[in-house]
Structure formats: structure tokens, C-alpha cells
Design an enzyme around this catalytic site. Structure first.
Site, PDB file in Angstrom:
ATOM      1  N   GLU A 145       5.547  63.526  54.907  1.00  0.00           N
ATOM      2  CA  GLU A 145       6.886  63.158  56.243  1.00  0.00           C
ATOM      3  C   GLU A 145       6.699  63.709  57.537  1.00  0.00           C
ATOM      4  O   GLU A 145       6.149  64.573  57.740  1.00  0.00           O
ATOM      5  CB  GLU A 145       7.311  64.014  55.561  1.00  0.00           C
ATOM      6  CG  GLU A 145       8.302  62.789  53.863  1.00  0.00           C
ATOM      7  CD  GLU A 145       9.053  61.481  53.797  1.00  0.00           C
ATOM      8  OE1 GLU A 145       9.160  61.122  54.946  1.00  0.00           O
ATOM      9  OE2 GLU A 145       8.250  61.049  53.118  1.00  0.00           O
ATOM     10  N   LYS A 165       0.371  49.645  36.585  1.00  0.00           N
ATOM     11  CA  LYS A 165       1.103  51.185  35.952  1.00  0.00           C
ATOM     12  C   LYS A 165       0.607  50.429  34.634  1.00  0.00           C
ATOM     13  O   LYS A 165       0.804  51.891  33.856  1.00  0.00           O
ATOM     14  CB  LYS A 165       2.546  50.213  35.786  1.00  0.00           C
ATOM     15  CG  LYS A 165       3.465  50.014  36.902  1.00  0.00           C
ATOM     16  CD  LYS A 165       3.149  51.686  37.429  1.00  0.00           C
ATOM     17  CE  LYS A 165       3.974  51.882  38.783  1.00  0.00           C
ATOM     18  NZ  LYS A 165       4.467  53.387  39.343  1.00  0.00           N
ATOM     19  N   TYR A 197       5.477  41.657  39.401  1.00  0.00           N
ATOM     20  CA  TYR A 197       5.669  42.988  38.470  1.00  0.00           C
ATOM     21  C   TYR A 197       4.597  43.459  38.036  1.00  0.00           C
ATOM     22  O   TYR A 197       3.549  43.396  38.232  1.00  0.00           O
ATOM     23  CB  TYR A 197       6.912  44.289  38.739  1.00  0.00           C
ATOM     24  CG  TYR A 197       7.143  45.355  39.082  1.00  0.00           C
ATOM     25  CD1 TYR A 197       7.610  45.878  40.131  1.00  0.00           C
ATOM     26  CD2 TYR A 197       5.791  45.958  38.176  1.00  0.00           C
ATOM     27  CE1 TYR A 197       7.742  47.580  40.495  1.00  0.00           C
ATOM     28  CE2 TYR A 197       5.910  47.623  38.746  1.00  0.00           C
ATOM     29  CZ  TYR A 197       6.909  47.989  39.202  1.00  0.00           C
ATOM     30  OH  TYR A 197       6.669  49.394  39.150  1.00  0.00           O
ATOM     31  N   GLY A 248       5.260  64.200  44.793  1.00  0.00           N
ATOM     32  CA  GLY A 248       6.057  62.865  45.825  1.00  0.00           C
ATOM     33  C   GLY A 248       7.636  63.494  45.763  1.00  0.00           C
ATOM     34  O   GLY A 248       8.255  62.458  44.431  1.00  0.00           O
ATOM     35  N   TYR A 306      12.747  59.100  43.172  1.00  0.00           N
ATOM     36  CA  TYR A 306      12.782  59.634  41.521  1.00  0.00           C
ATOM     37  C   TYR A 306      12.207  61.288  41.781  1.00  0.00           C
ATOM     38  O   TYR A 306      12.933  61.848  40.519  1.00  0.00           O
ATOM     39  CB  TYR A 306      12.277  59.033  40.337  1.00  0.00           C
ATOM     40  CG  TYR A 306      13.276  57.383  39.724  1.00  0.00           C
ATOM     41  CD1 TYR A 306      13.771  57.790  39.812  1.00  0.00           C
ATOM     42  CD2 TYR A 306      12.201  56.447  40.327  1.00  0.00           C
ATOM     43  CE1 TYR A 306      15.151  57.370  38.474  1.00  0.00           C
ATOM     44  CE2 TYR A 306      13.229  55.331  39.023  1.00  0.00           C
ATOM     45  CZ  TYR A 306      14.273  55.562  38.779  1.00  0.00           C
ATOM     46  OH  TYR A 306      15.323  54.541  38.436  1.00  0.00           O
TER      47      TYR A 306
END
EC number: 1.3.1.9
Length: 397
Positions: free
Chosen positions: A75, A244, A235, A48, A53
Site C-alpha cells: 500500500e 483459479k 470468469y 494480502g 477478504y
């Protein structure tokens, strides 16, 4: 062609190759100004690697530690009449700058969730680097094609348990609105964990381990966001939070696996920044606009590059990791300061369409958003004719 920004919803459908390159050059310059990371990594895989980031991690290790890097991303190239995705131009610019600096850089453009992609990366590592000493996992994708079955699973950005209603910005009209998001059902929760949780990170680490391409003492880091009570309903307490949490579970498993050879794995919790990913989450543009204003006033504002460089230098390769009770590296420490959060809480109810630009840094938010796509950089001539078809050394899957 002359390229101008065209914004639709939380995406800009055009990108500027020269602007994207200028953006990458700025981040490289920042890294070089900060100086070298002592005992930093030398052979790095970034999964990634083309925006946000992940791109910052590739820049920090290459230009802050002299590392050879392999970047994986998904991409689209441009043509003579159509612009590429921003990540394509970013990666082309990184490749060019790395080669100018005499650094090894290889890029793989394909689906990072696929076994084919893992096999290709392992082949590259064996041929060129032998082994790697850092794996950065920074994927942000709304869908995942399951490697064994080919089934396409979609994530859902939703609260859990009850409908969430809050103040938000309609970024198309620059207006304050009331946004309502219905809660996720059980299937949507599980699907979001499948797409955005830690399973794929585990598959990558297992494949690298089994192929013998992880060096002794290898480290791995995956990026996460927890946020604050202001964003928790959508979130951390929502579907994304469940995913997460699964990343935390994976970190523990991977850490146990790497320990035998002196390695380690951690989740790094980062601050909120303007990325294509965060602009898609209801509430985040408003929260980020507030937090940016306050943090800039206090002199503690960081973008992706500053945040990742600080993490690499002071934590991952620094004196101490300073982990929380879940063994996570916390880089959201400045954003979560009580003075910052209380100011946000006090501001939130009083924001209207009329005072939005005055009370928050919404202007800065919009500038940053356009910058992601290569627009709004002072050093770029946007009236100049540019070729959107940028070629670079990339392995296409």
C-alpha cells in the site's frame, strides 16, 4: 484537508482515513457480536491483508479468536496533501484497534511476491511468535514481479476462445451498455496463471515450511471465486478461471505437504462482493447489483466480513469442512441457490438504463464501492478537516 470522493473508472482516487477506520471498526464490532470462534487459530499470517477478504480474515481471527496476526500488503502512505491508499488506512485502523485490545499485530508493507518479503516475515515469526497455525492467502494483484528474474508479468481479464459480448454497466455514467471483450491469446492465458495462480502460494508455504515456522496441524486457505453461468465466459471459462484452476492444483500439492504434520490446505470459494478487484471485471458490477438485491430480499446477503466469519467458525474451525469434489470449501452456497440464480437469469435481459436502480441494487453497489474508500458512512463527518498522513507501526520493505 477536507476529502471528497473522486471516482475514475473502477477506482476512487481519494480515500478518507476516518471513513476507512469507521469501516474497520464496523467489521470488528460485527465479529465481536458474533462471539468467539471455538478452537480458532492463535498465530495467523495473512498475505494480502489490507482490503476485502484478506482484511476480513485478519479481523475474524484477531477479534474472533484472539489471534496474534502478521499482515502483508502493498500500500501507499499518505502525505499532508495526498491521501493514502484505502488499504493503508484500513491497516492503520486495524493496528490501532488490535493494540487497544491488547492483541499482537505486525504489518509488512512490501511486494508479497518477493523473496525479500518472505524472508522478513519469517524473521518476524521467529522473533515474535515462534510458529504460525494459519496462513491465509488473499492476494489480488494485476502484476507480478518474478522473484528470481525481476521480470514483470501482467495478467489479462479476458475470455478464452471467442469474443464475449454482454450487457454491462458503465459505472461512470450509470448507463447500461454493451461490452465486448476480445479473447486472450496463449501468452496472456499463461501470464494470468503466473500472476493469479497458485505458484506464489506454494512458494510462501515452502519458505515457511523450510524455515520451520509452521506449527504442527497448521492450516492454509486461499480464496477463489467460481461464479455462475452468467459470469463464466469472462470468469471461470476465461483467463481468471485458468488461474483459479491452478490455485486448486497448488492446494492439492500444499495439502500433501502439510499432511505429514497433521496440517491441511484448501481453496475456499467465496461469494461475489464489491471489492476493488471485482469492480475491474466487466459484467461483475451488473451481476453483483442483481445478486445483492435478490439475496437481500431473501435475507441471505453477506459482505466480506460476514462471509469470512462464517467460513472460519462453521467450516475451517467448525464441525465439518463440507468440501466439494475438488476438495474446496464452498462459501458461495447461498449465492448459487437455484432460486437466486434463476431470478438473475430472468432479470438480465430486461435491464435498461431507466430501470437499473429499480430492478437491481445498483444503488447499494455504488454505496458499497464508495465505502471501500471510506466514503458514505453515516458516523463520519465529511466536512471536517482531517490529516491524510496517518502513521502506524509498519515494517517498510
Amino acid at each position: 484537508m477536507i476529502i471528497k470522493p473522486k471516482v475514475r473508472g473502477f477506482i476512487c482516487t481519494t480515500t478518507h482515513p476516518v471513513g476507512c477506520e469507521a469501516n474497520v471498526r464496523r467489521q470488528i464490532a460485527y465479529t465481536q457480536e458474533q462471539g468467539m470462534i471455538a478452537n480458532g487459530p492463535k498465530r495467523v499470517l495473512v498475505i494480502g491483508a489490507s482490503t476485502g477478504y484478506g482484511l476480513a480474515s485478519r479481523i475474524a481471527t484477531a477479534f474472533g479468536s484472539g489471534a496474534a496476526t502478521i499482515g502483508v500488503f502493498f500500500e501507499k502512505a499518505g502525505s499532508e496533501t495526498k491521501t493514502a491508499t484505502a488499504g493503508w488506512y484500513n491497516s492503520a485502523a486495524f493496528d490501532k484497534a488490535a493494540k487497544e485490545a491488547g492483541l499482537y499485530a505486525k504489518s509488512v508493507n512490501g511486494d508479497a511476491f518477493s523473496n525479500e518479503c518472505r524472508a522478513k516475515v519469517i524473521e518476524l515469526i521467529k522473533a515474535d511468535l515462534g510458529q504460525i497455525d494459519l496462513v491465509v492467502y488473499s492476494l489480488a494483484s494485476p502484476v507480478r514481479k518474478m522473484p528470481e528474474t525481476g521480470e514483470v508479468v501482467r495478467s489479462a481479464l479476458k475470455p478464452i476462445g471467442e469474443t464475449y459480448t454482454t450487457t454491462a454497466i458503465d459505472t461512470n455514467k450509470d448507463q447500461i451498455i454493451t461490452a465486448t471483450v476480445e479473447p486472450a491469446n496463449e501468452e496472456e492465458i499463461q501470464n494470468t496463471i503466473t500472476v493469479m495462480g497458485g505458484q506464489d502460494w506454494e512458494l510462501w508455504m515452502a519458505a515457511l515450511r523450510d524455515a520451520g515456522v509452521l506449527a504442527d496441524g497448521a492450516k492454509s486457505v486461499a480464496y477463489s471465486y467460481i461464479g455462475t453461468d452468467l459470469t463464466w465466459p469472462i470468469y471461470w471459462h476465461g483467463t481468471l478461471g485458468r488461474a483459479k484452476e491452478d490455485l486448486d492444483r497448488a492446494a492439492t500439492a500444499i495439502r500433501g505437504d502439510l499432511a505429514a504434520k497433521g496440517g491441511t490446505a484448501h481453496v475456499a470459494v467465496l461469494k461475489s462482493v464489491v471489492t476493488q478487484a471485482s469492480s475491474a471485471i466487466p459484467v461483475m458490477p451488473l451481476y453483483i447489483s442483481m445478486a445483492f438485491k435478490i439475496m437481500k430480499e431473501k435475507g441471505i446477503h453477506e459482505g466480506c466480513m460476514e462471509q469470512v466469519y462464517r467460513m472460519m467458525r462453521t467450516r475451517l474451525y467448525g464441525e465439518e469442512l463440507a468440501l466439494d469434489e475438488q476438495a474446496r470449501i464452498r462459501m458461495d452456497d447461498w449465492e448459487l441457490r437455484e432460486d437466486v440464480q434463476q431470478t438473475c437469469r430472468d432479470l438480465w435481459p430486461s435491464i435498461t438504463t431507466e430501470n437499473l436502480s429499480e430492478l437491481t441494487d445498483y444503488t447499494g453497489y455504488k454505496q458499497e464501492f464508495l465505502r471501500l474508500f471510506g466514503f458514505g458512512l453515516a458516523e463520519v463527518d465529511y466536512e471536517a478537516d482531517v490529516n491524510p498522513d496517518v502513521k502506524f507501526d509498519v515494517v517498510e520493505l
